[in-house]
Scaffold this motif. Structure first.
Motif, short mmCIF file in Angstrom:
data_model
loop_
_atom_site.label_atom_id
_atom_site.label_comp_id
_atom_site.label_asym_id
_atom_site.label_seq_id
_atom_site.Cartn_x
_atom_site.Cartn_y
_atom_site.Cartn_z
N MET A 188 0.85 -1.18 0.00
CA MET A 188 0.00 0.00 0.00
C MET A 188 0.89 1.24 0.00
N ALA A 189 0.56 2.23 -0.82
CA ALA A 189 1.35 3.46 -0.91
C ALA A 189 1.10 4.34 0.31
N ARG A 190 2.15 5.00 0.72
CA ARG A 190 2.03 5.95 1.82
C ARG A 190 1.50 7.26 1.28
N ARG A 191 0.92 8.04 2.16
CA ARG A 191 0.50 9.39 1.76
C ARG A 191 1.76 10.19 1.48
N THR A 192 1.78 10.88 0.37
CA THR A 192 2.95 11.64 0.01
C THR A 192 2.60 13.10 -0.15
N SER A 193 3.56 13.95 0.15
CA SER A 193 3.39 15.39 -0.02
C SER A 193 4.64 15.93 -0.68
N VAL A 194 4.46 16.80 -1.65
CA VAL A 194 5.60 17.44 -2.27
C VAL A 194 5.89 18.79 -1.62
N ALA A 195 5.14 19.11 -0.57
CA ALA A 195 5.38 20.35 0.16
C ALA A 195 6.80 20.35 0.69
N GLY A 196 7.48 21.44 0.50
CA GLY A 196 8.84 21.55 1.00
C GLY A 196 9.91 21.13 0.01
N LEU A 197 9.51 20.52 -1.11
CA LEU A 197 10.50 20.17 -2.13
C LEU A 197 10.78 21.41 -2.98
N SER A 198 12.03 21.62 -3.30
CA SER A 198 12.39 22.76 -4.12
C SER A 198 12.11 22.47 -5.59
N LEU A 199 12.08 23.52 -6.38
CA LEU A 199 11.92 23.31 -7.82
C LEU A 199 13.06 22.47 -8.38
N ARG A 200 14.25 22.65 -7.84
CA ARG A 200 15.41 21.88 -8.29
C ARG A 200 15.21 20.40 -7.97
N ASP A 201 14.70 20.10 -6.76
CA ASP A 201 14.40 18.71 -6.39
C ASP A 201 13.43 18.09 -7.39
N LEU A 202 12.39 18.84 -7.71
CA LEU A 202 11.38 18.33 -8.65
C LEU A 202 11.96 18.16 -10.04
N GLU A 203 12.85 19.07 -10.44
CA GLU A 203 13.52 18.94 -11.73
C GLU A 203 14.35 17.66 -11.78
N TYR A 204 15.07 17.37 -10.70
CA TYR A 204 15.87 16.15 -10.65
C TYR A 204 14.99 14.91 -10.78
N ILE A 205 13.90 14.87 -10.01
CA ILE A 205 13.01 13.72 -10.05
C ILE A 205 12.45 13.53 -11.46
N GLN A 206 11.98 14.61 -12.06
CA GLN A 206 11.42 14.56 -13.41
C GLN A 206 12.46 14.06 -14.42
N SER A 207 13.65 14.61 -14.36
CA SER A 207 14.70 14.24 -15.32
C SER A 207 15.11 12.78 -15.18
N ILE A 208 15.27 12.33 -13.95
CA ILE A 208 15.65 10.94 -13.73
C ILE A 208 14.54 10.01 -14.22
N ALA A 209 13.30 10.36 -13.92
CA ALA A 209 12.16 9.53 -14.35
C ALA A 209 12.10 9.45 -15.87
N GLU A 210 12.30 10.57 -16.55
CA GLU A 210 12.24 10.58 -18.01
C GLU A 210 13.39 9.81 -18.64
N GLU A 211 14.57 9.96 -18.09
CA GLU A 211 15.76 9.33 -18.66
C GLU A 211 15.93 7.88 -18.23
N GLY A 212 15.45 7.54 -17.03
CA GLY A 212 15.66 6.20 -16.50
C GLY A 212 17.11 5.93 -16.16
N HIS A 213 17.87 7.02 -16.02
CA HIS A 213 19.32 6.90 -15.80
C HIS A 213 19.80 8.15 -15.07
N ILE A 214 20.44 7.98 -13.94
CA ILE A 214 20.87 9.12 -13.13
C ILE A 214 21.96 9.93 -13.82
N GLY A 215 22.90 9.28 -14.46
CA GLY A 215 23.99 9.99 -15.14
C GLY A 215 23.49 10.90 -16.25
N ARG A 216 22.58 10.40 -17.08
CA ARG A 216 22.03 11.23 -18.17
C ARG A 216 21.20 12.38 -17.61
#
Length: 80
Positions: A1-29
């Motif tokens: 079961m998924a936990r309740r999640t909140s993006v409150a407190g995450l910076s725009l940079r944090d969100l950019e990192y998550i988005q980029s990693i998710a799209e690329e499927g690779h941390i280095g890229r």
């Protein structure tokens, strides 16, 4: 079961990192796209996961994919 999640407190940079990693499927890229080093983006993601209390990504060697909670975070991010 998924936990309740909140993006409150995450910076725009944090969100950019998550988005980029998710799209690329690779941390280095994703690091190249974001203009940071691979160790820097990896450390930031680990800090985010520790702060949130769950994994955002499942690591499979050099490839990464979103966990169920990671997909929820990404969905919430897109609603901004």
């Amino acid at each position: 079961m998924a936990r309740r999640t909140s993006v409150a407190g995450l910076s725009l940079r944090d969100l950019e990192y998550i988005q980029s990693i998710a799209e690329e499927g690779h941390i280095g890229r994703a690091a190249d796209i974001c203009g940071v080093s691979q160790p820097a983006i990896s450390q930031q993601v680990l800090k985010l996961e520790a702060r949130l209390g769950f994994s955002i990504f499942e690591r499979q060697g050099r490839h990464v994919s979103l966990t169920q909670n990671g997909r929820i975070v990404l969905q919430k991010q897109k609603s901004f």
